[in-house]
Design a protein around this motif. Structure first.
Motif, PDB file in Angstrom:
ATOM      1  N   GLY A 167       0.782  -1.238   0.000  1.00  0.00           N
ATOM      2  CA  GLY A 167       0.000   0.000   0.000  1.00  0.00           C
ATOM      3  C   GLY A 167       0.809   1.282   0.000  1.00  0.00           C
ATOM      4  O   GLY A 167       0.262   2.369   0.206  1.00  0.00           O
ATOM      5  N   ALA A 168       2.116   1.188  -0.247  1.00  0.00           N
ATOM      6  CA  ALA A 168       2.947   2.397  -0.263  1.00  0.00           C
ATOM      7  C   ALA A 168       2.916   3.070  -1.634  1.00  0.00           C
ATOM      8  O   ALA A 168       2.678   2.419  -2.651  1.00  0.00           O
ATOM      9  N   ASP A 169       3.163   4.385  -1.629  1.00  0.00           N
ATOM     10  CA  ASP A 169       3.361   5.139  -2.867  1.00  0.00           C
ATOM     11  C   ASP A 169       4.878   5.234  -3.034  1.00  0.00           C
ATOM     12  O   ASP A 169       5.557   5.809  -2.192  1.00  0.00           O
ATOM     13  N   VAL A 170       5.437   4.609  -4.075  1.00  0.00           N
ATOM     14  CA  VAL A 170       6.892   4.533  -4.224  1.00  0.00           C
ATOM     15  C   VAL A 170       7.387   5.503  -5.294  1.00  0.00           C
ATOM     16  O   VAL A 170       6.900   5.490  -6.423  1.00  0.00           O
ATOM     17  N   VAL A 171       8.331   6.359  -4.913  1.00  0.00           N
ATOM     18  CA  VAL A 171       8.968   7.279  -5.862  1.00  0.00           C
ATOM     19  C   VAL A 171      10.359   6.734  -6.169  1.00  0.00           C
ATOM     20  O   VAL A 171      11.160   6.522  -5.259  1.00  0.00           O
ATOM     21  N   LEU A 172      10.643   6.475  -7.439  1.00  0.00           N
ATOM     22  CA  LEU A 172      11.957   5.934  -7.803  1.00  0.00           C
ATOM     23  C   LEU A 172      12.913   7.061  -8.156  1.00  0.00           C
ATOM     24  O   LEU A 172      12.552   7.981  -8.889  1.00  0.00           O
ATOM     25  N   VAL A 173      14.120   6.989  -7.606  1.00  0.00           N
ATOM     26  CA  VAL A 173      15.154   7.997  -7.878  1.00  0.00           C
ATOM     27  C   VAL A 173      16.274   7.299  -8.638  1.00  0.00           C
ATOM     28  O   VAL A 173      17.167   6.705  -8.043  1.00  0.00           O
ATOM     29  N   PRO A 174      16.212   7.333  -9.989  1.00  0.00           N
ATOM     30  CA  PRO A 174      17.190   6.567 -10.770  1.00  0.00           C
ATOM     31  C   PRO A 174      18.472   7.360 -10.999  1.00  0.00           C
ATOM     32  O   PRO A 174      18.466   8.361 -11.700  1.00  0.00           O
ATOM     33  N   VAL A 175      19.574   6.921 -10.381  1.00  0.00           N
ATOM     34  CA  VAL A 175      20.846   7.623 -10.548  1.00  0.00           C
ATOM     35  C   VAL A 175      21.651   6.980 -11.691  1.00  0.00           C
ATOM     36  O   VAL A 175      22.544   7.576 -12.248  1.00  0.00           O
ATOM     37  N   TYR A 176      21.302   5.733 -12.000  1.00  0.00           N
ATOM     38  CA  TYR A 176      21.995   5.008 -13.064  1.00  0.00           C
ATOM     39  C   TYR A 176      20.946   4.430 -13.997  1.00  0.00           C
ATOM     40  O   TYR A 176      19.783   4.356 -13.668  1.00  0.00           O
ATOM     41  N   ARG A 177      21.388   3.991 -15.172  1.00  0.00           N
ATOM     42  CA  ARG A 177      20.422   3.393 -16.082  1.00  0.00           C
ATOM     43  C   ARG A 177      20.975   2.061 -16.580  1.00  0.00           C
ATOM     44  O   ARG A 177      22.158   1.798 -16.491  1.00  0.00           O
ATOM     45  N   TRP A 178      20.077   1.220 -17.092  1.00  0.00           N
ATOM     46  CA  TRP A 178      20.502  -0.084 -17.602  1.00  0.00           C
ATOM     47  C   TRP A 178      20.669  -0.002 -19.103  1.00  0.00           C
ATOM     48  O   TRP A 178      19.888   0.633 -19.786  1.00  0.00           O
ATOM     49  N   MET A 179      21.697  -0.668 -19.590  1.00  0.00           N
ATOM     50  CA  MET A 179      21.898  -0.760 -21.038  1.00  0.00           C
ATOM     51  C   MET A 179      22.248  -2.192 -21.397  1.00  0.00           C
ATOM     52  O   MET A 179      22.562  -2.997 -20.524  1.00  0.00           O
ATOM     53  N   ALA A 180      22.215  -2.474 -22.696  1.00  0.00           N
ATOM     54  CA  ALA A 180      22.616  -3.801 -23.155  1.00  0.00           C
ATOM     55  C   ALA A 180      24.058  -4.051 -22.716  1.00  0.00           C
ATOM     56  O   ALA A 180      24.848  -3.116 -22.620  1.00  0.00           O
ATOM     57  N   PRO A 181      24.406  -5.307 -22.424  1.00  0.00           N
ATOM     58  CA  PRO A 181      25.785  -5.598 -22.024  1.00  0.00           C
ATOM     59  C   PRO A 181      26.763  -5.292 -23.150  1.00  0.00           C
ATOM     60  O   PRO A 181      26.383  -5.358 -24.323  1.00  0.00           O
ATOM     61  N   GLU A 182      28.011  -4.939 -22.791  1.00  0.00           N
ATOM     62  CA  GLU A 182      29.009  -4.641 -23.832  1.00  0.00           C
ATOM     63  C   GLU A 182      29.321  -5.892 -24.629  1.00  0.00           C
ATOM     64  O   GLU A 182      29.452  -5.852 -25.838  1.00  0.00           O
ATOM     65  N   ASP A 183      29.430  -7.035 -23.909  1.00  0.00           N
ATOM     66  CA  ASP A 183      29.674  -8.297 -24.595  1.00  0.00           C
ATOM     67  C   ASP A 183      28.350  -9.050 -24.703  1.00  0.00           C
ATOM     68  O   ASP A 183      27.810  -9.501 -23.700  1.00  0.00           O
ATOM     69  N   LEU A 184      27.836  -9.165 -25.921  1.00  0.00           N
ATOM     70  CA  LEU A 184      26.546  -9.828 -26.112  1.00  0.00           C
ATOM     71  C   LEU A 184      26.682 -11.345 -26.227  1.00  0.00           C
ATOM     72  O   LEU A 184      25.680 -12.056 -26.300  1.00  0.00           O
ATOM     73  N   GLY A 185      27.931 -11.840 -26.210  1.00  0.00           N
ATOM     74  CA  GLY A 185      28.173 -13.286 -26.369  1.00  0.00           C
ATOM     75  C   GLY A 185      27.358 -14.154 -25.423  1.00  0.00           C
ATOM     76  O   GLY A 185      26.621 -15.045 -25.868  1.00  0.00           O
ATOM     77  N   PRO A 186      27.464 -13.905 -24.090  1.00  0.00           N
ATOM     78  CA  PRO A 186      26.702 -14.746 -23.153  1.00  0.00           C
ATOM     79  C   PRO A 186      25.189 -14.672 -23.379  1.00  0.00           C
ATOM     80  O   PRO A 186      24.503 -15.698 -23.313  1.00  0.00           O
ATOM     81  N   LEU A 187      24.669 -13.483 -23.684  1.00  0.00           N
ATOM     82  CA  LEU A 187      23.232 -13.329 -23.904  1.00  0.00           C
ATOM     83  C   LEU A 187      22.798 -14.128 -25.148  1.00  0.00           C
ATOM     84  O   LEU A 187      21.760 -14.783 -25.151  1.00  0.00           O
ATOM     85  N   ASP A 188      23.626 -14.076 -26.190  1.00  0.00           N
ATOM     86  CA  ASP A 188      23.325 -14.843 -27.404  1.00  0.00           C
ATOM     87  C   ASP A 188      23.368 -16.346 -27.129  1.00  0.00           C
ATOM     88  O   ASP A 188      22.554 -17.104 -27.653  1.00  0.00           O
TER      89      ASP A 188
END
Length: 382
Positions: A167-188
């Protein structure tokens, strides 16, 4: 002669993909302790925000409308937030605001950053555990509270879900962001393993990781194949409903535990995967067909991929004869030579350790020696 093989955990014989960037080691260890094989492919990397519009908006919102609680999760993130606010000329206003709220620090490093900014935290856990911060808040009750969460990179599994569910109202404070990994090998490799039938489940601990896997599949022209794999064979297990959103939006059915944590996520996999395995009475034995192994009377027998493909083809219609031609089509990367079936079948029988489970029917093919008493139940094709 009855000999005991490896004692097995609930996830023995299954392979689970892990997409987490943070806490992947912890999740992998929990899975392996229950017998699973783990394939890890971080679907994300964490980078500082280049465009600070979101952070500025969240900061203004906190200055304009005082939250009840602010949770600081990382020292570097907290310092970055205060420095960015300074740069916008609202540093004092932010610090003034943070001086009036209940400030919770996750662990000693964050505590140091808070004190260095001239503030004092109200509480911090003995461990560096967000779970402890969450337990404290939920035990006190969060209904109607406005809680600001300074985030760092990948969202914390289930933290926001649990607060909102309370029941809380949550405010997100994003200091960083997510991006695709530099090495896509493992994901592939994770993607190829999912499509190739080598994975039984993929676990997701954040919405961005789920979105990242879907985006990568789409980029490679494999999205339809991935969605089919999730539809038929591969279980998508998410830590909570927020994490599941990108998958559900793409039409993937997901499972998630009642409590949005890593422990319950692993427990859920430990009941879901075995319950999806095919269990059959064959030649006086009980066999259970798992991802890359078979339980024969509770003894785990690892089986190579070709053998598993044959066994699955036989188990689709237990007790019925399956022709060599059909079995050849079921073999991964099979050619035209039916001799490949005999070779794979010989290896399968050796791996199972009980030769009578599969009968050769001369000139016709092979069948699982389903026990006749149980036969009627499965005779309709199962």
């Amino acid at each position: 002669m009855h000999h005991h093989g490896q004692p097995h955990g609930p996830l023995a014989g299954f392979t689970v993909g892990v997409t987490a960037a943070r806490r992947a080691d912890e999740l992998g260890a929990l899975l392996q302790r229950r017998g699973a094989s783990v394939l890890h492919a971080p679907a994300l990397r964490i980078v500082p925000l280049a465009d600070d519009a979101e952070l500025l908006a969240a900061t203004r919102e906190i200055i304009d409308r005082r939250p009840d609680v602010v949770v600081a999760t990382t020292a570097i993130g907290f310092r970055g937030w205060v420095e960015a606010a300074d740069g916008w000329g609202v540093g004092d206003a932010l610090l003034g605001r943070l001086g009036e709220v209940r400030l919770l620090a996750r662990g000693p490093k964050v505590k140091g950053a808070i004190r260095a900014a001239g503030l004092v935290e109200q509480w911090s856990p003995a461990s560096e555990s967000m779970a402890e911060v969450l337990d404290l808040l939920l035990d006190e009750g969060v209904a109607g509270l406005r809680i600001a969460l300074q985030m760092h990179g990948e969202p914390l599994p289930g933290f926001v879900e649990s607060l909102r569910a309370g029941g809380a109202d949550v405010v997100l404070v994003p200091v960083y962001r997510w991006m695709a990994p530099e090495d896509l090998g493992p994901l592939d490799r994770l993607l190829d393993a999912t499509l190739g039938g080598a994975l039984d489940a993929v676990s997701f601990t954040s919405a961005p990781a789920a979105a990242s896997l879907l985006a990568r599949a789409e980029h490679r022209g494999l999205l339809d194949a991935l969605l089919r794999a999730f539809d038929h064979r591969v279980l998508a297990a998410c830590v909570g409903p927020v994490t599941a959103l990108p998958l559900q939006a793409a039409g993937v059915d997901t499972v998630q535990p009642e409590r949005f944590r890593l422990g319950p996520l692993v427990q859920l996999l430990g009941t879901e995967l075995p319950s999806r395995a095919r269990s059959l009475p064959v030649a006086g034995h009980r066999i259970e067909i798992r991802g890359h192994a078979v339980l024969v009377d509770e003894v785990l027998r690892p089986v190579p991929p070709a053998g598993m493909a044959l066994l699955r083809a036989l188990a689709r219609r237990p007790g019925w004869v399956v022709s060599r031609a059909e079995l050849l089509r079921a073999l991964p990367g099979s050619g035209k030579d039916e001799h490949a079936v005999e070779t794979a079948m010989a290896r399968l029988r050796t791996a199972l350790g009980t030769p009578k489970l599969i009968q050769t029917v001369v000139k016709r093919g092979y069948r699982l020696a389903l026990d006749p008493a149980a036969g009627s139940k499965y005779a309709d094709g199962g």
